[in-house]
Design a protein around this motif. Sequence first.
Motif, PDB file in Angstrom:
ATOM      1  N   VAL A   1       0.871  -1.174   0.000  1.00  0.00           N
ATOM      2  CA  VAL A   1       0.000   0.000   0.000  1.00  0.00           C
ATOM      3  C   VAL A   1       0.913   1.231   0.000  1.00  0.00           C
ATOM      4  CG1 VAL A   1      -1.750   1.284   1.266  1.00  0.00           C
ATOM      5  CG2 VAL A   1      -1.762  -1.216   1.312  1.00  0.00           C
ATOM      6  N   THR A   2       0.709   2.130  -0.944  1.00  0.00           N
ATOM      7  CA  THR A   2       1.591   3.289  -1.035  1.00  0.00           C
ATOM      8  C   THR A   2       1.119   4.413  -0.119  1.00  0.00           C
ATOM      9  OG1 THR A   2       0.374   4.531  -2.708  1.00  0.00           O
ATOM     10  CG2 THR A   2       1.860   2.809  -3.504  1.00  0.00           C
ATOM     11  N   GLY A   3       1.986   5.407   0.026  1.00  0.00           N
ATOM     12  CA  GLY A   3       1.607   6.602   0.767  1.00  0.00           C
ATOM     13  C   GLY A   3       0.575   7.415   0.009  1.00  0.00           C
TER      14      GLY A   3
ATOM     15  N   PRO B   1       4.966  20.141 -15.397  1.00  0.00           N
ATOM     16  CA  PRO B   1       6.401  20.403 -15.231  1.00  0.00           C
ATOM     17  C   PRO B   1       7.033  19.441 -14.218  1.00  0.00           C
ATOM     18  CG  PRO B   1       5.179  22.455 -15.187  1.00  0.00           C
ATOM     19  CD  PRO B   1       4.152  21.347 -15.149  1.00  0.00           C
ATOM     20  N   HIS B   2       6.283  19.058 -13.202  1.00  0.00           N
ATOM     21  CA  HIS B   2       6.771  18.116 -12.201  1.00  0.00           C
ATOM     22  C   HIS B   2       5.565  17.326 -11.738  1.00  0.00           C
ATOM     23  CE1 HIS B   2       9.268  16.334  -9.177  1.00  0.00           C
ATOM     24  NE2 HIS B   2      10.244  17.215  -9.312  1.00  0.00           N
ATOM     25  N   LYS B   3       5.784  16.467 -10.728  1.00  0.00           N
ATOM     26  CA  LYS B   3       4.610  15.723 -10.285  1.00  0.00           C
ATOM     27  C   LYS B   3       3.631  16.651  -9.574  1.00  0.00           C
ATOM     28  CE  LYS B   3       7.216  13.909  -6.386  1.00  0.00           C
ATOM     29  NZ  LYS B   3       7.835  12.651  -5.957  1.00  0.00           N
TER      30      LYS B   3
ATOM     31  N   GLY C   1       1.586  23.241  -1.672  1.00  0.00           N
ATOM     32  CA  GLY C   1       2.113  22.455  -0.568  1.00  0.00           C
ATOM     33  C   GLY C   1       3.073  21.389  -1.060  1.00  0.00           C
ATOM     34  N   ASN C   2       3.900  20.902  -0.180  1.00  0.00           N
ATOM     35  CA  ASN C   2       4.909  19.925  -0.559  1.00  0.00           C
ATOM     36  C   ASN C   2       5.328  19.106   0.647  1.00  0.00           C
ATOM     37  OD1 ASN C   2       7.738  20.394  -2.836  1.00  0.00           O
ATOM     38  ND2 ASN C   2       6.869  18.551  -1.992  1.00  0.00           N
ATOM     39  N   GLY C   3       5.378  17.778   0.507  1.00  0.00           N
ATOM     40  CA  GLY C   3       6.002  16.930   1.530  1.00  0.00           C
ATOM     41  C   GLY C   3       7.486  16.912   1.224  1.00  0.00           C
TER      42      GLY C   3
HETATM   43  C1  SRM Z   1       5.603   4.257  -3.812  1.00  0.00           C
HETATM   44  C2  SRM Z   1       5.750   5.483  -2.888  1.00  0.00           C
HETATM   45  C3  SRM Z   1       6.203   5.074  -1.469  1.00  0.00           C
HETATM   46  C4  SRM Z   1       5.237   4.122  -0.844  1.00  0.00           C
HETATM   47  O1  SRM Z   1       5.479   2.942  -0.983  1.00  0.00           O
HETATM   48  O2  SRM Z   1       4.302   4.621  -0.263  1.00  0.00           O
HETATM   49  C5  SRM Z   1       6.756   6.485  -3.351  1.00  0.00           C
HETATM   50  C6  SRM Z   1       7.860   6.088  -3.999  1.00  0.00           C
HETATM   51  C7  SRM Z   1       8.766   6.946  -4.564  1.00  0.00           C
HETATM   52  N1  SRM Z   1       8.791   8.236  -4.375  1.00  0.00           N
HETATM   53 FE1  SRM Z   1       7.557   9.304  -3.195  1.00  0.00          FE
HETATM   54  N2  SRM Z   1       6.404   7.743  -3.075  1.00  0.00           N
HETATM   55  C8  SRM Z   1       5.160   7.728  -2.590  1.00  0.00           C
HETATM   56  C9  SRM Z   1       4.525   8.747  -1.994  1.00  0.00           C
HETATM   57  C10 SRM Z   1       5.106   9.960  -1.674  1.00  0.00           C
HETATM   58  C11 SRM Z   1       4.525  10.953  -0.804  1.00  0.00           C
HETATM   59  C12 SRM Z   1       3.204  10.815  -0.086  1.00  0.00           C
HETATM   60  C13 SRM Z   1       2.047  11.361  -0.839  1.00  0.00           C
HETATM   61  O3  SRM Z   1       2.026  11.451  -2.088  1.00  0.00           O
HETATM   62  O4  SRM Z   1       1.096  11.724  -0.145  1.00  0.00           O
HETATM   63  C14 SRM Z   1       5.430  12.003  -0.766  1.00  0.00           C
HETATM   64  C15 SRM Z   1       5.339  13.319   0.019  1.00  0.00           C
HETATM   65  C16 SRM Z   1       4.362  14.268  -0.628  1.00  0.00           C
HETATM   66  C17 SRM Z   1       4.915  15.110  -1.734  1.00  0.00           C
HETATM   67  O5  SRM Z   1       5.176  14.610  -2.832  1.00  0.00           O
HETATM   68  O6  SRM Z   1       5.077  16.306  -1.543  1.00  0.00           O
HETATM   69  C18 SRM Z   1       6.536  11.614  -1.603  1.00  0.00           C
HETATM   70  C19 SRM Z   1       7.608  12.387  -1.800  1.00  0.00           C
HETATM   71  C20 SRM Z   1       8.639  12.084  -2.745  1.00  0.00           C
HETATM   72  C21 SRM Z   1       9.693  12.978  -3.146  1.00  0.00           C
HETATM   73  C22 SRM Z   1       9.937  14.380  -2.627  1.00  0.00           C
HETATM   74  C23 SRM Z   1       9.179  15.341  -3.462  1.00  0.00           C
HETATM   75  C24 SRM Z   1       9.470  16.762  -3.169  1.00  0.00           C
HETATM   76  O7  SRM Z   1       8.911  17.604  -3.898  1.00  0.00           O
HETATM   77  O8  SRM Z   1      10.242  17.072  -2.263  1.00  0.00           O
HETATM   78  C25 SRM Z   1      10.425  12.283  -4.145  1.00  0.00           C
HETATM   79  C26 SRM Z   1      11.650  12.767  -4.925  1.00  0.00           C
HETATM   80  C27 SRM Z   1      11.281  13.434  -6.228  1.00  0.00           C
HETATM   81  O9  SRM Z   1      10.169  13.353  -6.747  1.00  0.00           O
HETATM   82  O10 SRM Z   1      12.194  14.050  -6.824  1.00  0.00           O
HETATM   83  C28 SRM Z   1       9.816  11.018  -4.288  1.00  0.00           C
HETATM   84  C29 SRM Z   1      10.170   9.951  -5.164  1.00  0.00           C
HETATM   85  C30 SRM Z   1       9.759   8.718  -5.137  1.00  0.00           C
HETATM   86  C31 SRM Z   1      10.322   7.725  -6.079  1.00  0.00           C
HETATM   87  C32 SRM Z   1       9.628   7.968  -7.387  1.00  0.00           C
HETATM   88  C33 SRM Z   1      11.809   7.689  -6.158  1.00  0.00           C
HETATM   89  C34 SRM Z   1      12.287   7.407  -7.560  1.00  0.00           C
HETATM   90  O11 SRM Z   1      12.544   8.398  -8.289  1.00  0.00           O
HETATM   91  O12 SRM Z   1      12.399   6.246  -7.937  1.00  0.00           O
HETATM   92  C35 SRM Z   1       9.843   6.411  -5.458  1.00  0.00           C
HETATM   93  C36 SRM Z   1       9.390   5.428  -6.512  1.00  0.00           C
HETATM   94  C37 SRM Z   1       9.326   4.027  -5.952  1.00  0.00           C
HETATM   95  C38 SRM Z   1       8.668   3.160  -6.952  1.00  0.00           C
HETATM   96  O13 SRM Z   1       9.343   2.732  -7.857  1.00  0.00           O
HETATM   97  O14 SRM Z   1       7.477   2.900  -6.876  1.00  0.00           O
HETATM   98  N3  SRM Z   1       8.744  10.931  -3.445  1.00  0.00           N
HETATM   99  N4  SRM Z   1       6.313  10.362  -2.103  1.00  0.00           N
HETATM  100  C39 SRM Z   1       4.522   6.370  -2.788  1.00  0.00           C
HETATM  101  C40 SRM Z   1       3.715   6.323  -4.070  1.00  0.00           C
HETATM  102  C41 SRM Z   1       2.410   7.056  -3.996  1.00  0.00           C
HETATM  103  C42 SRM Z   1       1.542   6.670  -5.142  1.00  0.00           C
HETATM  104  O15 SRM Z   1       0.581   5.934  -4.915  1.00  0.00           O
HETATM  105  O16 SRM Z   1       1.783   7.107  -6.255  1.00  0.00           O
END
Ligand code: SRM
Lengths: 836, 113
Positions: free
Chosen positions: A617-619, A691-693, A728-730
């Motif tokens: 389960v993802t975040g 431009p970004h996620k 907003g941003n995590g």
């Molecule tokens: C799978 C997941 C973790 C989990 O198991 O829960 C995850 C996995 C990854 N996150 Fe995340 N993030 C996941 C939720 C989050 C969250 C929580 C949320 O969305 O509520 C956050 C904080 C909220 C936010 O984005 O502001 C989060 C903040 C990040 C960041 C930091 C972004 C930033 O702007 O600072 C990165 C790094 C980036 O994107 O450059 C990142 C990057 C990544 C990457 C894509 C790293 C990468 O480049 O490979 C990871 C991919 C793993 C994969 O292959 O699946 N992930 N990541 C979550 C997928 C959510 C989904 O269903 O799509």
Amino acid sequence: MEFQIGTEPMAGSEAAIFVPSNDAREHLVVIGNGMAGCRAVEELLARDAGRYRVTIFGAEPHVNYNRIMLSPVLAGEKTFDEIIINDRTWYADNRIDLIVADPVIAIDRTAKTVTSQSGRTVAYDKLLIATGSDPFIIPVPGKDLPGVISFRDMKDVDAMLDAANRGGDAVVIGGGLLGLEAAQGLTLRGMKVTVLHIMPTLMERQLDEAAGWLLKSALEARGQTILTGADTAEICGDGKVEGVRLKDGTLIPASLVVMAVGIRPCVVLARAAGLDIGRGIKVDDHMVTSDPDVLAVGECVEHDGNVYGLVAPLWDMCRSLADGLTDRHTGYKGSVTSTKLKVAGLDVFSAGDFSGGEGCEDIVLRDASRGVYKRVVVKEDRVIGAVLYGDTADGGWYFDLLKRGENVADIRDLLIFGQAFASGGGALDPKAAVAALSDDAEICGCNGVSKGQVVACINAGACSLDAVRAGCKASASCGSCTGLVETILALTLGEDVQSGPKTMCKCTSFGHDDVRREIVAQGMTSIPEVMQKLHWSTPDGCSSCRPALNYYLLCALPGAYVDDQQSRFVNERMHANIQKDGTYSVVPRMWGGLTNPRELRAIADVVEKFNAPMVKVTGGQRLDIFGIKKEDLPAVWADLNAAGMVSGHAYGKSLRTVKTCVGSEWCRFGTQDSTGLGVKAERMTWGSWMPHKFKIAVSGCPRNCAEATIKDFGIVCVDSGYELHVGGNGGIHVRVTDLLCKVSTEQEALDYCAAFTQLYREEARYLERTAPWIERVGVDYVKARIVEDDAGREALRARFLFSQQFMQDDPWAERVAGEHAELHQHIAQVRPLETV
Amino acid sequence: MTGDWLDIGSVDQITPGNARTLPVLGGEEIAIFRTTSGDFHALVNRCPHKQGPLSQGIVHGGVVTCPLHNWNISLKTGEALGEDKGCVPVIPLKVDAGRIFLLRDAVIGKRAA
Ligand code: SRM
Ligand SMILES: Cc1cc2nc3c(=O)[nH]c(=O)nc-3n(C[C@H](O)[C@H](O)[C@H](O)COP(=O)(O)OP(=O)(O)OC[C@H]3O[C@@H](n4cnc5c(N)ncnc54)[C@H](O)[C@@H]3O)c2cc1C
Ligand code: SF4
Ligand code: FES
């Protein structure tokens, strides 16, 4: 002494067996009255005119003509008489027996004779095979229909002229040198021409992507239709050509089809005679075949593993051959070739190796106003390749430097400006050259700014490139004079030059905003076009600018831009997340975090069927399936699609998740239907590239269980309506949202969401999330555009929804249907069990 | 002659700027690249940094950017460029009559003993 000259056309049967007269000299018989065969004889005559008695057989009913000039004949720029190399008096004067329109059909190496179609048998002491090449005909249905012709000899040109006289549509298959020259000729003769080329760029063997794009644009401007990536399935017609059907189903009407896809050395005779054959007739350095009395020259031979399709190597071969036949053993050592396209007004040149790579340095000059692209590849201070478009005057010079392997260290900085600059005037230091310019010298052609004006602008306080651009407009348009302006800055200020805002990457002197503005202002439609018009300093960009340009174009041209897969980061190309071991994770969309038994069952089945080692389960409130191989991705998606699920874009610079909480439907504190609104928001925004996620969340009350205040767009429901939060941003630098405004209806919440998303899409820089973007432009700016400007908001919303029409095709479904299958399949497999 | 080289397919099977993979049974997978200038190169499909699959990177000039952590690897020498240090084996490749050939020994030599 007796000799015979063939008449045109000559009925083969009229002539009896040719009996050698009382001529005691050794008899040289030449098969092939083409460019190499006759040139070899010329070289021989020049060395020792009396030594051999010479007989030449030609399959064509003509004297020796210049085959490469068939293109100008087709185009109406030359007549056949003007391209004759040797007329009949030449044969007569040199006592050469010419037998035309009578191909040789057999060689008897034991008896040392050749026999022609008409039945002549002639004995030889030395035999020279110069049969050239045969056009390659792609084996598609309809290839034998009348109206399908190749482009090799005068008969083909006559057939094309005949067809052109009747007018109508022509299709040329093959976008190489030959095909483009045929297309140009037919266009000039009044036909409507479509060129089908299987590769993505024209003349891909000779040109790089940038030059190929320029060429395509120029041909399109001349009225031709150029289809790249076009794979011919069949030539249709009942008794004659009526059209060409492509593998994708497109039907292009045509009364004439010219096949110009390549050539194959013509080796039938030699093979039947038992000579050694590879791709061509194998010869040594003296053009001698595996039989010491049989020589071969021209396109039909293979020397040292190489076969050639251009004339320059033939001239070298002919010299070595004649030397050998007259006991001077110089030996042929292979040739380096260069290519020029013979289409009036289109100057294209290429030579050597321009693949770049380790130790290679690309020097690129682009001049968009003149349509010029020049690229010289230098390695260890030597020129190893060149591609020139639009200005090929220095082609010969670069080719010469290349062949001689000359050290260019001293002229390195001026090399790209051509011979006149690099070897003239003594001013080898570019700085000195700029210093020596007069105040009246024009620096910026686009804005007509002189050196004096630039210096004045700098003296008035401009101490960076950007300040100069703002102050006097120099280098503010196409940017090609950026280097000059920078030099003037350095000369005027020395150490005090300030560096400007960050450029997009090392490939350009422009920043992101400049590039985006110019894409829209100049209506640019492709990556190579942007690189050309904005003077990229590299031939095809880098891994930073390619994805950015791809996004900017996609955003500027919804529905019209064709996405460039090669400019996408792996995750966006594969529509899955790459993992540290090279496998992928797959996240299906779960609208607003909702799911049901059917979806869960499908996911469970996929996990079992493909042995996925983990499911989590993802975040972001959905399920992630890990450890899928790239080969299995289409099958995984097919199964998920079958259960109604689409891509979750967990991999993209795009809309990710819309998180929701349970809301008023179930929660005792809920004020609105946050779950329902989240689903609606996700249905509206999914599939959009950004431009970004970009993440959205909707919480049902200020307790904010969906964490809406750290999302790019967050909605917090309250009794009286909806609070809209942005930026907003995590992540590492957590940023809490700014309150944008409060609205009272669900529809307004969605409309503001669409407008905000579009503003971000249109104005943020690539890889800039909403948080840093808003920090940069200020939340007041965003409010002014979204909250205070009703008409502006409405327009943004409309643009977003328009663009979404083209975005919401599930990328997984497209792959399942077979698109880009090659990305998932191995090219082949090696099972090395049988040997070693 | 041809015994020294393995014919692995026609050039049309790789579009410019793209790469395809060639698994070797019991050995290391090979990545075959085609640059936008139309040149072909083959490398072991394993980044010298942390084994990233180079075949999945963005190709620009004669360089591929690894998809995992963005190292730039020269397609000609297999060496990491810039500040990064490391090298991946290059498989000798030639194009002949529209077919791609890899040096047999280099392909099979990569097979684990
Ligand atoms: C799978 C997941 C973790 C989990 O198991 O829960 C995850 C996995 C990854 N996150 Fe995340 N993030 C996941 C939720 C989050 C969250 C929580 C949320 O969305 O509520 C956050 C904080 C909220 C936010 O984005 O502001 C989060 C903040 C990040 C960041 C930091 C972004 C930033 O702007 O600072 C990165 C790094 C980036 O994107 O450059 C990142 C990057 C990544 C990457 C894509 C790293 C990468 O480049 O490979 C990871 C991919 C793993 C994969 O292959 O699946 N992930 N990541 C979550 C997928 C959510 C989904 O269903 O799509
Ligand atoms: C339209 C066109 C444009 C071109 N443009 C260029 C260019 O710009 N630059 C460049 O470098 N090259 C160009 N080329 C390629 C160039 O023309 C060839 O490389 C060159 O003609 C090869 O010479 P050759 O003598 O080997 O073959 P050919 O010139 O083809 O001569 C072979 C001759 O042998 C004859 N023959 C074959 N079999 C027999 C037989 N059994 N008995 C008797 N005769 C036989 C054929 O009919 C032919 O006349 C062009 C070619 C074409 C068709
Ligand atoms: S927190 Fe770090 S390790 Fe965990 S998934 Fe996100 S990026 Fe990967
Ligand atoms: S594995 Fe290639 S850069 Fe890290």
